[in-house]
Design a protein around this motif. Sequence first.
Motif, PDB file in Angstrom:
ATOM      1  N   UNK A 539      46.301  -7.895  -0.833  1.00 43.71           N
ATOM      2  CA  UNK A 539      45.461  -7.563   0.330  1.00 43.71           C
ATOM      3  C   UNK A 539      44.617  -6.330  -0.019  1.00 43.71           C
ATOM      4  N   UNK A 540      43.604  -6.006   0.809  1.00 44.11           N
ATOM      5  CA  UNK A 540      42.677  -4.920   0.441  1.00 44.11           C
ATOM      6  C   UNK A 540      43.355  -3.569   0.258  1.00 44.11           C
ATOM      7  N   UNK A 541      42.760  -2.736  -0.597  1.00 41.07           N
ATOM      8  CA  UNK A 541      43.253  -1.366  -0.808  1.00 41.07           C
ATOM      9  C   UNK A 541      43.127  -0.560   0.479  1.00 41.07           C
ATOM     10  N   UNK A 542      43.944   0.491   0.643  1.00 37.80           N
ATOM     11  CA  UNK A 542      43.764   1.366   1.808  1.00 37.80           C
ATOM     12  C   UNK A 542      42.445   2.140   1.691  1.00 37.80           C
ATOM     13  N   UNK A 543      41.895   2.642   2.793  1.00 41.12           N
ATOM     14  CA  UNK A 543      40.653   3.426   2.726  1.00 41.12           C
ATOM     15  C   UNK A 543      40.806   4.624   1.792  1.00 41.12           C
ATOM     16  N   UNK A 544      39.695   5.086   1.234  1.00 45.00           N
ATOM     17  CA  UNK A 544      39.725   6.181   0.265  1.00 45.00           C
ATOM     18  C   UNK A 544      40.320   7.461   0.859  1.00 45.00           C
ATOM     19  N   UNK A 545      39.995   7.725   2.143  1.00 46.81           N
ATOM     20  CA  UNK A 545      40.516   8.979   2.725  1.00 46.81           C
ATOM     21  C   UNK A 545      42.038   8.970   2.821  1.00 46.81           C
ATOM     22  N   UNK A 546      42.626   7.769   3.043  1.00 47.11           N
ATOM     23  CA  UNK A 546      44.094   7.658   3.083  1.00 47.11           C
ATOM     24  C   UNK A 546      44.671   7.905   1.694  1.00 47.11           C
TER      25      UNK A 546
END
Length: 565
Positions: A539-546
């Motif tokens: 599934x997609x990567x977590x957002x960059x800020x996370x």
Amino acid sequence: MGILAWTWILVGITFALYIGIAIWARAGSSKEFYVAGGGVPPILNGMATAADWMSAASFISLAGIVSFTGYDGSVYLMGWTGGYVLLALLLAPYLRKFGKFTVPDFIGDRYYSNTARIVAVIAALIVSFTYVAGQMRGVGIVFSRYLEVDIDTGVYIGMVIVLFYAVLGGMKGITYTQVAQYCVLIFAFMVPAIFISFQMTGNPIPQLGFGGSGEDGVYLLDKLDGLSQELGFHEYTSGSKSMIDVFAITTALMVGTAGLPHVIVRFFTVPRVKDARVSAGWALLFIAILYTTVPAVAVFARIKLIETVSNAEYSELPEWFGNWEKTGLISFEDKNADGVVQYVADKATNELTIDRDIMVLANPEIAQLPNWVIALVGAGGLAAALSTAAGLLLVIASSISHDLIKKIVNPKISEKGELMAARFSAAVAVVVAGYFGIHPPGFVAAVVALAFGLAAASFFPAILLGIFDKRMNKEGAISGMIIGLSLMFFYMAKYKLHWIGDPTVDTAENWWFGISPEGFGTVAMIVNFVVSIVVSRFTPEPPQEVQDIVEHIRIPSGAGEASSH
């Protein structure tokens, strides 16, 4: 003075102290209610953590389990102590640096998802209610003996007291109350242990006494092995559990400890990240005082019990037997009508039924110690049960008011409104906890062991991967938590509560991989890890800020200060 008079005096003094502290340190803001304003000194936080963590299961039940199961009971000592080390090293400092009040708050923000937050709230509530049932049961047992009321009435009294200082003081009141409760419970546990160790071995240090010999020159453990085998019980110093079950229970208790919401939240009450580590060290020291004494107390109590009641004339049994018989926690059924107590392993001929939870509480009476010591143990048992119950109720209250109401249902709620919601949630939680205390699934420590299994199955993988795996995303964490918790709950329902299948079948033969319900949290946790990692990779990567936050909380530089967000 009699035991009842001493009990009223000691319980009255200690309760007046707890309630006085709760009024003095009552919470004026939601931050004080949830994390005591983040200003508790590490040594006091260490004491409060030790009291929070050493529940009725540790004080009342642990020595009882060890005294009846011997070597097999060591899994509880290893698991609970090892879990604390795991928590202090792997989780506490990072969660403190993340700067969130509660575990669901961490999971909700780290996995950028309200669904993850809701799953975590549900898991926190299930774990906390399972655990608090054991504490309320412990309160009921203590009150039933020392105030001479039935166990249900004892639970009701405990509900009123916990409600008062948990709802009024919040974490601030609870923290300082728990410092006082630690002092009471450790004093109450150690005084009779020192007395009995000196009485039986001539050595006042219990940890050394139980490895020594009695007046007859026979080592206590050899003597207990002999007594156990004479009565047909398993040899005390050897185990009957399979190695895989010992490993599974120990692991479940370890990682369950590290995932317990009411213990984790204690590390948010200190000013800095560094203080979280220091207070964990202090807590471990304070916990070790009791935990290294438990095996000695277990041996002393078991020998004294067997020597006092086995093959004794029922009409000549000492006063303590009659006192505990009134509570229903020990009973004699004269099957062969000879008036002699036959205490043996064979269920068909055994005439004595003993609840394991009485071993610590009855021990000073069996050893004929002074009445003030007997009453002191009652006050210590109440301190242990009430301190943990209060911590758990706070987790339940904050899960509902902070994580559900403020974060999801009504983000615009005022500070005052949130505090009211937290106090109302705590009040409802006390009522539910009281119900479970009156109708518990098993004796105190077994109920608590299941709570650790549930925490292991749900929280531990989500927290650990949240800290150490940047690639872990909300899809992985949510699916892992749901499957882990569901699997553990199914296993509990089938093999512990007998809600599923035929309860008359000998379930131990049907356990998966030969693992008991207390140890199944390990299997559910492994499944959680596997599901979380596999799902997150597809599934997609977590957002960059996370990902940046995850990177930040693991960096030691600037570790002296907690993040402000």
